[in-house]
Scaffold this motif. Sequence first.
Motif, short mmCIF file in Angstrom:
data_model
loop_
_atom_site.label_atom_id
_atom_site.label_comp_id
_atom_site.label_asym_id
_atom_site.label_seq_id
_atom_site.Cartn_x
_atom_site.Cartn_y
_atom_site.Cartn_z
N THR A 1 29.25 36.81 35.39
CA THR A 1 30.01 37.64 34.45
C THR A 1 29.57 39.10 34.46
N MET A 2 28.50 39.41 35.17
CA MET A 2 27.96 40.77 35.13
C MET A 2 28.93 41.80 35.69
N SER A 3 29.67 41.43 36.73
CA SER A 3 30.60 42.39 37.32
C SER A 3 31.69 42.77 36.31
N LEU A 4 32.11 41.81 35.50
CA LEU A 4 33.12 42.12 34.48
C LEU A 4 32.56 43.09 33.46
N LEU A 5 31.29 42.91 33.06
CA LEU A 5 30.69 43.86 32.13
C LEU A 5 30.59 45.25 32.76
N HIS A 6 30.23 45.30 34.03
CA HIS A 6 30.17 46.60 34.70
C HIS A 6 31.56 47.19 34.90
N VAL B 1 27.84 46.56 43.94
CA VAL B 1 26.42 46.79 44.20
C VAL B 1 25.57 46.61 42.96
N PHE B 2 25.80 47.41 41.93
CA PHE B 2 24.95 47.35 40.75
C PHE B 2 25.08 46.04 39.98
N PRO B 3 26.29 45.51 39.75
CA PRO B 3 26.36 44.25 39.01
C PRO B 3 25.58 43.13 39.68
N PHE B 4 25.68 43.00 40.99
CA PHE B 4 25.03 41.88 41.68
C PHE B 4 23.53 42.10 41.83
N VAL B 5 23.11 43.35 42.05
CA VAL B 5 21.68 43.64 42.15
C VAL B 5 21.00 43.42 40.80
N CYS C 1 35.37 40.94 41.34
CA CYS C 1 34.11 40.71 42.06
C CYS C 1 33.45 39.39 41.68
N ASP C 2 33.50 39.01 40.40
CA ASP C 2 32.83 37.78 39.98
C ASP C 2 33.42 36.55 40.66
N PRO C 3 34.75 36.34 40.64
CA PRO C 3 35.28 35.17 41.36
C PRO C 3 35.05 35.24 42.87
N LEU C 4 35.08 36.44 43.44
CA LEU C 4 34.79 36.57 44.87
C LEU C 4 33.35 36.19 45.17
N LYS C 5 32.43 36.58 44.27
CA LYS C 5 31.03 36.20 44.44
C LYS C 5 30.86 34.69 44.38
#
Length: 381
Positions: A137-142, A313-317, A263-267
């Motif tokens: 869920t981090m990418s959605l927050l970003h 980059v930042f959400p996943f890192v 990005c989250d579903p793709l991850k």
Amino acid sequence: MSAIAPSLPASRLARFAAPFLFILLGVIYASWAARIPAIRDGLLLNPAQLGLVLLGAGFGAVLSFPLAAWMVDRFGGPRAAWYAGLGLLTILPCLALAPNLILLIMIAFGLGAGSGCFDVAINAIGTEQEKQAGRSTMSLLHAWFCVGTLSGALLGSLMAGLSIMPLMHFGIVAGVLLPALYVSSHALPFTRAPHDPTRKLFAIAHGPLVMLGIIGFCGAVAEGSIADWSGIFMTDRLHVHDGVAPLAFAGFACLMLLARLICDPLKDRFGARRIVSLGALIAAVGIFIAVLAINVPLTIAGFALAGAGLASVFPFVFSAAGRHGSTALAAVATFSYSGGLMGPPVIGFLAQGWGLQAGLAFVGILAVSIAVAASRARWLE
């Protein structure tokens, strides 16, 4: 790391509290970036001097991370976000009051320190929410951060187009955001992790964390350089009005926002390493298109494409680092934001010697480096 209550409050206010904190940081970040050309012209700064101002902001961010880890550990993420956010909103109008280069560097240092503490606090909140959700869920927050940067960039473009001075612009932003900051930071549970006297509050990134830090470092260089220099590039290279210049960063933020929504579903389907690697290559293409400066629409499109490519980059890192606690998160954040420390000033010095096109082309090379590093970062998954 701060502990969030086992079940988050069901009220709508609490559900939107964390997203708004990301929006707030984006608005502040973009508001400053949008008015850099006006502040530069007001103090008659050359590229190297402006680079020193950005260096001051970077130093503030990097040196703040031990404090950020202590604040999250001591007060919990929501309360740490309140304290840091209050400092940010106080400092923002002061940027427009600086009468000379030295004071502007000092105020920029404070802005960077406040941003660093606030950033770690809200990412700690986001990491805990991601753990509870049991999915990415981090990418959605970003993505909400991108909502803020897009809104801030468009507002900056409007304010500059209407010839509203940066002081009034920043004062309006601070006045509007302050009540919402208070409500959002206090809507989340006020809890913190049990005190552990053996736990370090700060450590240098080591082992697999180093690769995460390298990816974050290059990502911070790329994002920070585009935020700080795209408007200058539009003004100096394409000779656009100050009201048009922020649209380059607005395009960057807009496509980054749209990309982060998926990005989250793709991850979950393809893995973080593949998404970050492919995205970084796309960003490199976009940056090289932009630096050609063929015309205004194509240049904006190039920066926008770079935003889409750098979105993951930042959400996943930060998500990967946050799984190992607040100390690991702060360590990787320090490594990452060293890019924010070094990147924009380096671009300024390159621009002074070889032109801003060469400086931004260097950012494209770094995007390729992100792709290579991400393909080897096993902890990114």
